[in-house]
Scaffold this active site. Structure first.
Site, PDB file in Angstrom:
ATOM      1  N   SER A  46     -46.981 -20.367  -3.717  1.00  0.00           N
ATOM      2  CA  SER A  46     -48.143 -20.335  -2.809  1.00  0.00           C
ATOM      3  C   SER A  46     -49.272 -19.489  -3.389  1.00  0.00           C
ATOM      4  CB  SER A  46     -47.745 -19.815  -1.424  1.00  0.00           C
ATOM      5  OG  SER A  46     -47.502 -18.428  -1.438  1.00  0.00           O
ATOM      6  N   HIS A  47     -48.992 -18.667  -4.401  1.00  0.00           N
ATOM      7  CA  HIS A  47     -50.062 -17.887  -5.032  1.00  0.00           C
ATOM      8  C   HIS A  47     -50.008 -18.003  -6.551  1.00  0.00           C
ATOM      9  CE1 HIS A  47     -50.352 -16.613  -0.925  1.00  0.00           C
ATOM     10  NE2 HIS A  47     -51.565 -16.220  -1.196  1.00  0.00           N
ATOM     11  N   GLU A 187     -48.531 -21.775   1.975  1.00  0.00           N
ATOM     12  CA  GLU A 187     -47.302 -22.561   2.183  1.00  0.00           C
ATOM     13  C   GLU A 187     -47.625 -23.822   2.985  1.00  0.00           C
ATOM     14  OE1 GLU A 187     -44.349 -22.167   0.999  1.00  0.00           O
ATOM     15  OE2 GLU A 187     -44.415 -20.111   0.228  1.00  0.00           O
TER      16      GLU A 187
HETATM   17  P1  NDP Z   1     -42.184 -14.849   2.108  1.00  0.00           P
HETATM   18  O1  NDP Z   1     -41.854 -15.061   3.534  1.00  0.00           O
HETATM   19  O2  NDP Z   1     -41.861 -15.913   1.137  1.00  0.00           O
HETATM   20  O3  NDP Z   1     -41.483 -13.518   1.585  1.00  0.00           O
HETATM   21  C1  NDP Z   1     -41.779 -12.295   2.195  1.00  0.00           C
HETATM   22  C2  NDP Z   1     -40.967 -11.172   1.594  1.00  0.00           C
HETATM   23  O4  NDP Z   1     -39.642 -11.221   2.144  1.00  0.00           O
HETATM   24  C3  NDP Z   1     -40.787 -11.237   0.091  1.00  0.00           C
HETATM   25  O5  NDP Z   1     -40.832  -9.928  -0.416  1.00  0.00           O
HETATM   26  C4  NDP Z   1     -39.408 -11.893  -0.054  1.00  0.00           C
HETATM   27  O6  NDP Z   1     -38.749 -11.587  -1.278  1.00  0.00           O
HETATM   28  C5  NDP Z   1     -38.682 -11.293   1.107  1.00  0.00           C
HETATM   29  N1  NDP Z   1     -37.568 -12.113   1.566  1.00  0.00           N
HETATM   30  C6  NDP Z   1     -37.578 -13.447   1.823  1.00  0.00           C
HETATM   31  N2  NDP Z   1     -36.357 -13.833   2.259  1.00  0.00           N
HETATM   32  C7  NDP Z   1     -35.577 -12.726   2.264  1.00  0.00           C
HETATM   33  C8  NDP Z   1     -34.226 -12.471   2.606  1.00  0.00           C
HETATM   34  N3  NDP Z   1     -33.417 -13.445   3.028  1.00  0.00           N
HETATM   35  N4  NDP Z   1     -33.751 -11.209   2.494  1.00  0.00           N
HETATM   36  C9  NDP Z   1     -34.554 -10.216   2.063  1.00  0.00           C
HETATM   37  N5  NDP Z   1     -35.846 -10.382   1.729  1.00  0.00           N
HETATM   38  C10 NDP Z   1     -36.349 -11.627   1.833  1.00  0.00           C
HETATM   39  O7  NDP Z   1     -43.738 -14.453   1.957  1.00  0.00           O
HETATM   40  P2  NDP Z   1     -45.010 -15.017   2.712  1.00  0.00           P
HETATM   41  O8  NDP Z   1     -45.025 -16.513   2.675  1.00  0.00           O
HETATM   42  O9  NDP Z   1     -45.169 -14.353   4.022  1.00  0.00           O
HETATM   43  O10 NDP Z   1     -46.165 -14.461   1.724  1.00  0.00           O
HETATM   44  C11 NDP Z   1     -46.246 -14.959   0.419  1.00  0.00           C
HETATM   45  C12 NDP Z   1     -47.357 -14.284  -0.348  1.00  0.00           C
HETATM   46  O11 NDP Z   1     -48.602 -14.611   0.203  1.00  0.00           O
HETATM   47  C13 NDP Z   1     -47.318 -12.757  -0.401  1.00  0.00           C
HETATM   48  O12 NDP Z   1     -47.213 -12.407  -1.769  1.00  0.00           O
HETATM   49  C14 NDP Z   1     -48.655 -12.320   0.184  1.00  0.00           C
HETATM   50  O13 NDP Z   1     -49.243 -11.191  -0.463  1.00  0.00           O
HETATM   51  C15 NDP Z   1     -49.491 -13.547  -0.020  1.00  0.00           C
HETATM   52  N6  NDP Z   1     -50.597 -13.620   0.928  1.00  0.00           N
HETATM   53  C16 NDP Z   1     -51.847 -13.252   0.509  1.00  0.00           C
HETATM   54  C17 NDP Z   1     -52.893 -13.288   1.400  1.00  0.00           C
HETATM   55  C18 NDP Z   1     -54.264 -12.827   1.013  1.00  0.00           C
HETATM   56  O14 NDP Z   1     -55.157 -12.853   1.848  1.00  0.00           O
HETATM   57  N7  NDP Z   1     -54.510 -12.411  -0.181  1.00  0.00           N
HETATM   58  C19 NDP Z   1     -52.715 -13.736   2.772  1.00  0.00           C
HETATM   59  C20 NDP Z   1     -51.355 -14.049   3.104  1.00  0.00           C
HETATM   60  C21 NDP Z   1     -50.337 -14.008   2.200  1.00  0.00           C
HETATM   61  P3  NDP Z   1     -38.575 -12.776  -2.386  1.00  0.00           P
HETATM   62  O15 NDP Z   1     -39.965 -13.048  -2.909  1.00  0.00           O
HETATM   63  O16 NDP Z   1     -37.653 -12.199  -3.410  1.00  0.00           O
HETATM   64  O17 NDP Z   1     -37.975 -13.955  -1.677  1.00  0.00           O
HETATM   65  O1  PYC Z   2     -51.775 -17.862   1.797  1.00  0.00           O
HETATM   66  O2  PYC Z   2     -52.493 -17.169   3.749  1.00  0.00           O
HETATM   67  C1  PYC Z   2     -52.618 -17.295   2.523  1.00  0.00           C
HETATM   68  C2  PYC Z   2     -53.835 -16.733   1.881  1.00  0.00           C
HETATM   69  C3  PYC Z   2     -55.054 -16.507   2.433  1.00  0.00           C
HETATM   70  C4  PYC Z   2     -55.847 -15.983   1.437  1.00  0.00           C
HETATM   71  C5  PYC Z   2     -55.085 -15.912   0.308  1.00  0.00           C
HETATM   72  N1  PYC Z   2     -53.855 -16.356   0.592  1.00  0.00           N
END
Ligand code: NDP
Ligand code: PYC
Length: 342
Positions: A46-47, A187
């Protein structure tokens, strides 16, 4: 399904060429390429490379300064300020991180405020940069309004990522990094592209009804994780990393940009802690005590966050990053056509 593999350095070089071809300065092109390839290499699609197009669209729309040079300001206080000058956040973080670490070692705790940046990236590369310096750290930022508050139906909060890291001697750090929505918006976009339905509970349609249709979710609102609890954490991020640092909140970022298809502009807050300073004079070594806790978690079969990522990283470092033919074709098109491709 992998059709080809590229090693990190080769993919990074290709992504740098794409961004420089689109007008980004070498400083910014390299900073973006590093986080994007880190995402792809850690199987965080996703990133990963899918974000390149959105960055190019943002450059083409004139919504980011392609040759911005971040300005770092600090004094003897615990707050380091980096003005990104309208550029992407990534070069701003890289410019400020050594100063943040130096201030943190002096004061025990220090914060870095990044203002006036365009932000699209995962936060864990920044957290890992700080844990590599022996510091614990957290990072957060707003995004643009796309998530309804718990109990509401209109997009207001951003997907507001929140990340934390704790250094571990001789091993990978403890790191979590998540959107405060049920899933990152990226996602949902990947589900839309793949033509697959969303899991239930991720989003609501514009009329407020639950939906598993990615198009309806993108037009409607995403939901916060954990109901009122995620909603409150997301609100905290709007307050600390928007209002408090004098930068845009997610609704303001959406209104300023006028689109949800470009990368939004707002600020970011990073806080670093020196665990040895906090634990001074108290019994026990904080790093050893943390290991006891991690062992107790994994000892009952649970995994630590980021373990999946670190495993993926070890694999892609050894064997290369798997890319489909469609992904390679897309990269080659972006390289050949630059901003005309978007
Ligand atoms: P996920 O739900 O995929 O994962 C969230 C965290 O939980 C990760 O550290 C992951 O580790 C961990 N995790 C997942 N499953 C388990 C488990 N069963 N047990 C323990 N830990 C677990 O992430 P999101 O989809 O919420 O976010 C993805 C990315 O999007 C992030 O890196 C975030 O910074 C980015 N993002 C950026 C935004 C922006 O504005 N710049 C906005 C929103 C999101 P692992 O990776 O090892 O699975
Ligand atoms: O995946 O939600 C997201 C997001 C927003 C800006 C960058 N990533």
């Amino acid at each position: 399904m992998a059709d080809t593999t590229l090693f990190h350095d080769d993919l990074t070089a290709m992504v740098i060429r794409i961004f420089q071809g689109a007008g980004l300065s070498p400083l910014n092109a390299a900073a973006l390429a590093r986080v994007i390839v880190a995402g792809e290499g850690d199987a965080c699609k996703s990133h990963g490379i899918y974000r390149i197009e959105g960055c190019l669209r943002t450059i083409k729309a004139g919504k980011v300064v392609p040759d911005a040079v971040p300005q770092v300001h600090h004094d003897d206080s615990a707050v380091v300020r980096v003005n990104a000058g309208g550029g992407f956040s990534n070069a701003a973080f890289e410019a400020g991180a050594p100063v943040l670490a130096e201030r943190c070692r002096t004061t025990g705790i220090a914060a870095m405020v990044i203002n006036d940046c365009t932000h699209f990236a995962a936060l864990w590369p920044e957290i890992e940069a700080l844990t590599e310096m022996g510091l614990a750290a957290m990072a957060m930022c707003p995004s643009y309004a796309s998530v309804a508050p718990s109990g509401g139906t209109d997009p207001l909060m951003g997907t507001n990522p929140f990340a934390f890291g704790w250094p571990r001697e001789g091993g990978d750090p403890y790191v979590f990094d998540f959107a405060t929505s049920v899933a990152a918006r990226g996602e949902i976009e990947l589900h839309r592209r793949a033509g697959t339905p969303l899991p239930e509970g991720w989003a609501i349609a514009p009329d407020g009804s639950p939906t598993t249709d990615p198009e309806a979710a993108l037009a409607g609102a995403m939901l916060p994780f954990g109901g009122h609890k995620g909603s409150a954490i997301s609100t905290m991020i709007e307050l600390l990393a928007g209002v408090m640092i004098g930068d845009l909140t997610s609704p303001e970022a959406r209104d300023a940009l006028g689109s949800l298809t470009l990368a939004p502009a707002h600020g970011e807050l990073i806080i670093a802690f020196d665990p040895k300073t906090f634990a001074a004079g108290r019994p026990g070594d904080p790093f050893a005590r943390a290991e006891t806790l991690f062992d107790a978690i994994t000892g009952q079969g649970a995994r630590l966050p980021s373990q999946r990522r670190f495993k993926a990283r070890a694999e892609t470092r050894a064997k290369g990053i798997p890319l489909t033919d469609a992904e390679m074709r897309s990269l080659e098109r972006l390289l050949a056509e630059g901003l005309n491709a978007v």
